[in-house]
Design an enzyme around this catalytic site. Structure first.
Site, PDB file in Angstrom:
ATOM      1  N   ARG A  44      76.038  27.013  21.666  1.00  0.00           N
ATOM      2  CA  ARG A  44      75.490  25.557  21.931  1.00  0.00           C
ATOM      3  C   ARG A  44      73.985  25.849  22.626  1.00  0.00           C
ATOM      4  O   ARG A  44      73.130  25.061  22.355  1.00  0.00           O
ATOM      5  CB  ARG A  44      76.357  24.958  22.967  1.00  0.00           C
ATOM      6  CG  ARG A  44      75.726  23.573  23.482  1.00  0.00           C
ATOM      7  CD  ARG A  44      76.727  23.016  24.336  1.00  0.00           C
ATOM      8  NE  ARG A  44      76.239  21.715  25.198  1.00  0.00           N
ATOM      9  CZ  ARG A  44      76.633  20.509  24.545  1.00  0.00           C
ATOM     10  NH1 ARG A  44      77.032  20.296  23.505  1.00  0.00           N
ATOM     11  NH2 ARG A  44      76.206  19.411  25.447  1.00  0.00           N
ATOM     12  N   HIS A  60      73.742  14.657  26.127  1.00  0.00           N
ATOM     13  CA  HIS A  60      73.402  14.326  27.715  1.00  0.00           C
ATOM     14  C   HIS A  60      72.918  12.994  27.896  1.00  0.00           C
ATOM     15  O   HIS A  60      72.145  12.518  27.262  1.00  0.00           O
ATOM     16  CB  HIS A  60      72.185  15.538  27.796  1.00  0.00           C
ATOM     17  CG  HIS A  60      72.707  16.776  27.714  1.00  0.00           C
ATOM     18  ND1 HIS A  60      71.724  18.080  27.606  1.00  0.00           N
ATOM     19  CD2 HIS A  60      73.884  17.527  27.755  1.00  0.00           C
ATOM     20  CE1 HIS A  60      72.504  19.085  27.246  1.00  0.00           C
ATOM     21  NE2 HIS A  60      73.602  18.787  27.312  1.00  0.00           N
ATOM     22  N   LYS A 116      83.074  15.740  28.399  1.00  0.00           N
ATOM     23  CA  LYS A 116      82.636  15.448  29.525  1.00  0.00           C
ATOM     24  C   LYS A 116      82.750  14.256  30.079  1.00  0.00           C
ATOM     25  O   LYS A 116      83.014  13.834  31.292  1.00  0.00           O
ATOM     26  CB  LYS A 116      81.321  16.037  29.895  1.00  0.00           C
ATOM     27  CG  LYS A 116      81.489  17.769  30.001  1.00  0.00           C
ATOM     28  CD  LYS A 116      80.227  18.381  30.583  1.00  0.00           C
ATOM     29  CE  LYS A 116      80.306  19.707  30.925  1.00  0.00           C
ATOM     30  NZ  LYS A 116      78.829  20.144  31.518  1.00  0.00           N
ATOM     31  N   TYR A 151      67.018  23.897  29.130  1.00  0.00           N
ATOM     32  CA  TYR A 151      66.814  24.879  28.061  1.00  0.00           C
ATOM     33  C   TYR A 151      65.258  25.237  27.885  1.00  0.00           C
ATOM     34  O   TYR A 151      64.885  25.964  27.223  1.00  0.00           O
ATOM     35  CB  TYR A 151      67.386  24.163  26.649  1.00  0.00           C
ATOM     36  CG  TYR A 151      68.902  23.944  26.742  1.00  0.00           C
ATOM     37  CD1 TYR A 151      69.737  24.990  26.867  1.00  0.00           C
ATOM     38  CD2 TYR A 151      69.404  22.488  26.671  1.00  0.00           C
ATOM     39  CE1 TYR A 151      71.094  24.638  26.832  1.00  0.00           C
ATOM     40  CE2 TYR A 151      70.674  22.229  26.923  1.00  0.00           C
ATOM     41  CZ  TYR A 151      71.502  23.404  26.767  1.00  0.00           C
ATOM     42  OH  TYR A 151      72.896  23.197  26.801  1.00  0.00           O
ATOM     43  N   HIS A 175      79.506  28.392  24.635  1.00  0.00           N
ATOM     44  CA  HIS A 175      78.543  27.800  25.034  1.00  0.00           C
ATOM     45  C   HIS A 175      76.959  28.491  24.717  1.00  0.00           C
ATOM     46  O   HIS A 175      75.953  27.748  24.505  1.00  0.00           O
ATOM     47  CB  HIS A 175      78.587  27.510  26.502  1.00  0.00           C
ATOM     48  CG  HIS A 175      78.912  26.277  26.889  1.00  0.00           C
ATOM     49  ND1 HIS A 175      79.991  25.736  26.575  1.00  0.00           N
ATOM     50  CD2 HIS A 175      78.124  25.488  27.968  1.00  0.00           C
ATOM     51  CE1 HIS A 175      79.991  24.248  27.081  1.00  0.00           C
ATOM     52  NE2 HIS A 175      78.958  24.150  27.736  1.00  0.00           N
ATOM     53  N   ARG A 210      80.799  21.347  21.842  1.00  0.00           N
ATOM     54  CA  ARG A 210      81.514  22.064  22.836  1.00  0.00           C
ATOM     55  C   ARG A 210      83.044  22.596  22.088  1.00  0.00           C
ATOM     56  O   ARG A 210      83.508  22.001  21.503  1.00  0.00           O
ATOM     57  CB  ARG A 210      82.037  21.519  24.129  1.00  0.00           C
ATOM     58  CG  ARG A 210      80.657  20.929  24.856  1.00  0.00           C
ATOM     59  CD  ARG A 210      81.084  20.233  26.227  1.00  0.00           C
ATOM     60  NE  ARG A 210      79.829  19.688  26.822  1.00  0.00           N
ATOM     61  CZ  ARG A 210      79.060  18.596  26.778  1.00  0.00           C
ATOM     62  NH1 ARG A 210      79.675  17.816  25.789  1.00  0.00           N
ATOM     63  NH2 ARG A 210      78.139  18.214  27.483  1.00  0.00           N
TER      64      ARG A 210
END
Length: 346
Positions: free
Chosen positions: A159, A182, A85, A191, A156, A60
């Site tokens: 990404r 994640h 995050k 995705y 993004h 990110r």
């Protein structure tokens, strides 16, 4: 005059979860973007290193600008990334291409200042970058490369493109999730919807028409699987109460925004029929009439009663825009919202 805030007068279409696809571009566009960056310029060296980090690891923009000199372990050829995050540390291997780009930037382009952040501003006042600067640099380099800048509005898209690129190379979803940091596998499964070529291979064939058209026979109740009831039909016919025209306008207004509003129509039609039987079509919605209508909801569970009363209240708020003295049900008089019982595992 009664002043109503503007945001209460504007209705917007409802956007459901996972309705929109993640924004991604073809991997060839990513390679074209990186190859078009002018690496003879100091700013170009910095932008190339930043975009290569995002494209090679799916970082990110906040993680890129937060990268510090001590986070690069040159001896063990690894990069330690602090995820923005969840605050977890992620250890990634330092590839040759990324190492060469970083060395070229650190030796020839990075300002000689005591700041420990890797990427700094090129112009005064020299200091650490902010996350928005990475997005602006991405758009600027995309425009110079002759690519559509609207596809590179943020980092993004790089990404997401990196995740799709790994997916098309046969990388497992678990591995992609570990690389992207994640914690929930559902975040990575988003995705999967971008792999359109793979999805076409598992799509079912459309049945051919029989005799020029499909013949669909109505299902009988005894033919349905046990435990499944047919969908309840919405009562038809003209509305009979004094609120009939307002209900029609309310439903048409929200359906023009892309909403189905099937349950709302069912509840409002039942309210219309109740008011018509109560006052012969002349009575409107008052506190007493609403209380009597709520008494007819006694067979329902508290959660269902609250939902039906909320639908009527939203309709009254819609009427209040043109009729300031309309009755508005009080939410505090609604049944308490009871949480669902947790499952008991035997």
């Amino acid at each position: 005059a009664l002043l109503i805030p503007l945001h209460e007068r504007i209705d917007t279409p409802r956007i459901y979860r996972l309705e929109k696809l993640p924004r991604a571009v073809a991997w060839s566009s990513i390679e074209e973007l990186l190859s078009a960056i002018d690496r003879q310029d100091t700013q170009g060296k910095r932008n190339y290193a930043m975009l290569l980090l995002i494209s090679a690891y799916g970082l990110r923009s906040l993680e890129v600008v937060s990268l510090r000199l001590e986070d690069i372990d040159w001896h063990r050829r690894a990069i330690h990334v602090l995820q923005g995050k969840n605050g977890h540390h992620l250890r990634l291997p330092l590839t040759d291409a990324v190492a060469e780009a970083l060395i070229e930037y650190l030796r020839a382009a990075r300002p000689q200042v005591p700041d420990r952040e890797v990427f700094l501003r090129m112009y005064a006042p020299v200091g650490p970058l902010v996350a928005s600067a990475v997005a602006k640099a991405t758009q600027r380099e995309a425009k110079r490369a002759g690519l559509d800048p609207t596809l590179f509005r943020g980092t993004h898209c790089l990404r997401h493109s990196f995740a799709v690129h790994l997916l098309r190379q046969g990388t497992s979803v678990k591995t992609i999730g570990d690389i992207l940091g994640h914690r929930d596998p559902e975040s990575t499964c988003v995705y999967l919807r971008l792999a359109t070529d793979d999805l076409r291979n598992v799509a079912l064939e459309v049945p051919k028409e029989a005799a020029g058209s499909f013949v669909v026979e109505p299902a009988r109740l005894e033919d349905l699987p046990r435990g499944r009831l047919p969908r309840r039909k919405i009562p038809s016919g003209a509305l009979r109460s004094s609120l009939g025209s307002a209900i029609d306008q309310y439903l048409q207004h929200h359906r023009s925004l892309g909403k189905a509003f099937r349950r709302d129509e069912t509840v409002l039609r039942s309210l219309d029929a109740f008011l018509a039987d109560l006052g012969g079509g002349e009575i409107g919605l008052s506190a007493a009439a609403f209380s009597q209508w709520c008494n007819t909801l006694a067979p329902y569970m508290p959660r269902d009663r609250r939902e039906r009363m909320r639908i009527v209240r939203n309709f009254c708020l819609y009427l209040k825009r043109s009729q300031p003295d309309v009755f508005i049900p009080d939410v505090l008089t609604f049944p308490a919202c009871q949480p669902k019982r947790p499952p008991f595992i035997v």
